[in-house]
Scaffold this motif. Structure first.
Motif, short mmCIF file in Angstrom:
data_model
loop_
_atom_site.label_atom_id
_atom_site.label_comp_id
_atom_site.label_asym_id
_atom_site.label_seq_id
_atom_site.Cartn_x
_atom_site.Cartn_y
_atom_site.Cartn_z
N CYS A 254 0.84 -1.21 0.00
CA CYS A 254 0.00 0.00 0.00
C CYS A 254 0.87 1.25 0.00
O CYS A 254 0.55 2.24 0.65
CB CYS A 254 -1.02 -0.02 1.14
SG CYS A 254 -0.29 -0.07 2.78
N LEU B 126 -13.15 -4.23 -3.82
CA LEU B 126 -13.17 -2.76 -3.82
C LEU B 126 -14.27 -2.27 -4.75
O LEU B 126 -14.49 -2.83 -5.82
CB LEU B 126 -11.80 -2.26 -4.32
CG LEU B 126 -11.65 -0.76 -4.56
CD1 LEU B 126 -11.77 0.03 -3.26
CD2 LEU B 126 -10.30 -0.46 -5.22
N SER C 233 -9.22 -3.15 5.56
CA SER C 233 -9.10 -3.40 4.12
C SER C 233 -7.87 -4.29 3.92
O SER C 233 -7.03 -4.41 4.81
CB SER C 233 -8.96 -2.09 3.36
OG SER C 233 -7.79 -1.41 3.77
N ARG D 261 -5.12 -4.86 0.80
CA ARG D 261 -4.75 -4.38 -0.53
C ARG D 261 -3.55 -5.15 -1.07
O ARG D 261 -2.52 -5.26 -0.39
CB ARG D 261 -4.40 -2.88 -0.43
CG ARG D 261 -4.24 -2.23 -1.77
CD ARG D 261 -3.95 -0.75 -1.67
NE ARG D 261 -3.80 -0.21 -3.00
CZ ARG D 261 -3.22 0.95 -3.29
NH1 ARG D 261 -2.76 1.71 -2.32
NH2 ARG D 261 -3.11 1.35 -4.54
N ASN D 262 -3.68 -5.68 -2.26
CA ASN D 262 -2.57 -6.38 -2.93
C ASN D 262 -1.97 -7.44 -2.02
O ASN D 262 -2.69 -8.12 -1.30
CB ASN D 262 -1.50 -5.40 -3.41
CG ASN D 262 -2.08 -4.36 -4.37
OD1 ASN D 262 -2.89 -4.69 -5.21
ND2 ASN D 262 -1.68 -3.12 -4.22
#
Ligand code: ZN
Ligand code: ZN
Length: 338
Positions: A101, A259, A280, A282-283
């Protein structure tokens, strides 16, 4: 070199572009396998938020290392995969190891051109050794890492009920890692074929059609009145995400891998009374990539069971409309280059 460019929504065009030249700190990979992701399909469809055209898609990649500048431990000719997340190395996220992130993150095939081409240049520090895996397994490491990262965030304890919303490939990868963490699995989706795949191929014991009117009762019944300790959204569907908090146990964790671009709306008292944790995901990071590779080597996960479509590079453009079609029964498509 031959490249496949998404010129505008609904249009993919084979284009001859110059091969990348070796630059300092970079590696050039001759691309051999490209797995097709929901991100690629939504970009083609024109529904991917914040997306610019023309763009070369593709971020689930593997290939042969042909040239590089400073890549200790690698040799020319090695088959490799890599993290398609270009991070700055300097921002607060990078400094604390959260390269996934980075403040200035650029994802291949999203913010910058991706790997649907014969050759692709990436920073050498993103290369990942994956000896012993096939090229297709290597290209599948990225989507599995997304699932593995979300499950790592959830910190599941054995025996906990985990509900995954959305049975696309990312939801399925999350289910696989939740299973390895010892969870009792529940999955929901609107697509019956995908639920069937979860049940029969992945061995998920509890499947619930997302349209079911008695969703909360079904969850109460399965969890013996507790509700799931962890809810993972892998649908990216706003309605599902807003609804998901109602499915969460008191004291539970709610993790958003999917998302969407609108605001989330749920009741503060419903959130508060649970003392819920919202995260969250992310990746993924290198740690996730390495974990996935180890799990494939040990036979704990089987990425090839996800592959329903295999085409040559020439046939990729024609494949997109079919892969987008939810009645096509595609789970994961892979494009092969010679
Ligand atoms: Zn992907
Ligand atoms: Zn950074």
């Amino acid at each position: 070199m031959k490249s496949l460019v998404c010129t505008k929504p609904g249009e993919l065009r084979y284009t001859d572009l110059p091969e990348p030249l070796l630059q300092s700190g970079q590696a050039i990979v001759r691309i051999r396998n490209i797995c097709i992701c929901g991100t690629d399909l939504h970009a083609f469809e024109g529904t991917q938020p914040f997306f610019d055209y023309p763009r070369i898609l593709g971020h689930e990649l593997s290939g042969e290392l042909v040239e590089f500048d400073k890549a200790p431990g690698f040799r020319k000719g090695d088959d490799v995969t890599f993290l398609p997340y270009l991070n700055c190395g300097e921002c607060i996220a990078c400094r604390s190891g959260k390269t996934n992130c980075c403040v200035k993150l650029q994802v291949s095939g999203v913010h910058i051109d991706g790997g649907m081409a014969e050759y692709y240049s990436i920073p050498t520090h993103l290369l990942v050794q994956a000896d012993g895996l096939s090229l297709t397994e290597m290209a599948m490491v990225e989507p599995f890492s997304i699932g593995a990262h979300g499950i790592r965030r959830a910190a599941i304890r054995p025996g906990e009920f985990v509900l995954v919303m959305g049975a696309g490939p990312i939801g399925m990868c999350a289910l696989e890692f939740a299973r390895l963490a010892g969870a009792e699995l529940i999955v929901t989706d609107i697509n019956l074929h995908r639920l069937d795949f979860c049940k029969h191929t992945l061995g998920v014991p509890h499947i619930i059609h997302a349209g079911a009117a008695n969703m909360i009762e079904r969850l109460m019944e399965i969890t013996r009145g507790d509700m799931p300790a962890v809810v993972i959204d892998a649908s990216g569907n706003r309605k599902a995400i807003n609804q998901g908090l109602n499915y969460l146990a008191y004291g539970g964790r709610y993790i958003l891998i999917g998302l969407q671009k609108e605001e989330l709306i749920f009741s503060h008292p419903d959130f508060h009374k649970r003392e819920a944790t919202l995260m969250s995901s992310r990746n993924a990071t290198r740690e996730d990539f390495e974990r996935v590779i180890q799990c494939i080597k040990n036979g704990m996960i089987h990425p090839l069971s996800f592959i329903t479509d295999r085409v040559k590079f020439d046939e990729a453009a024609a494949g997109f409309p079919n892969w987008l079609n939810s009645s096509s029964h595609t789970i994961k498509a892979v494009v092969e280059l010679d």
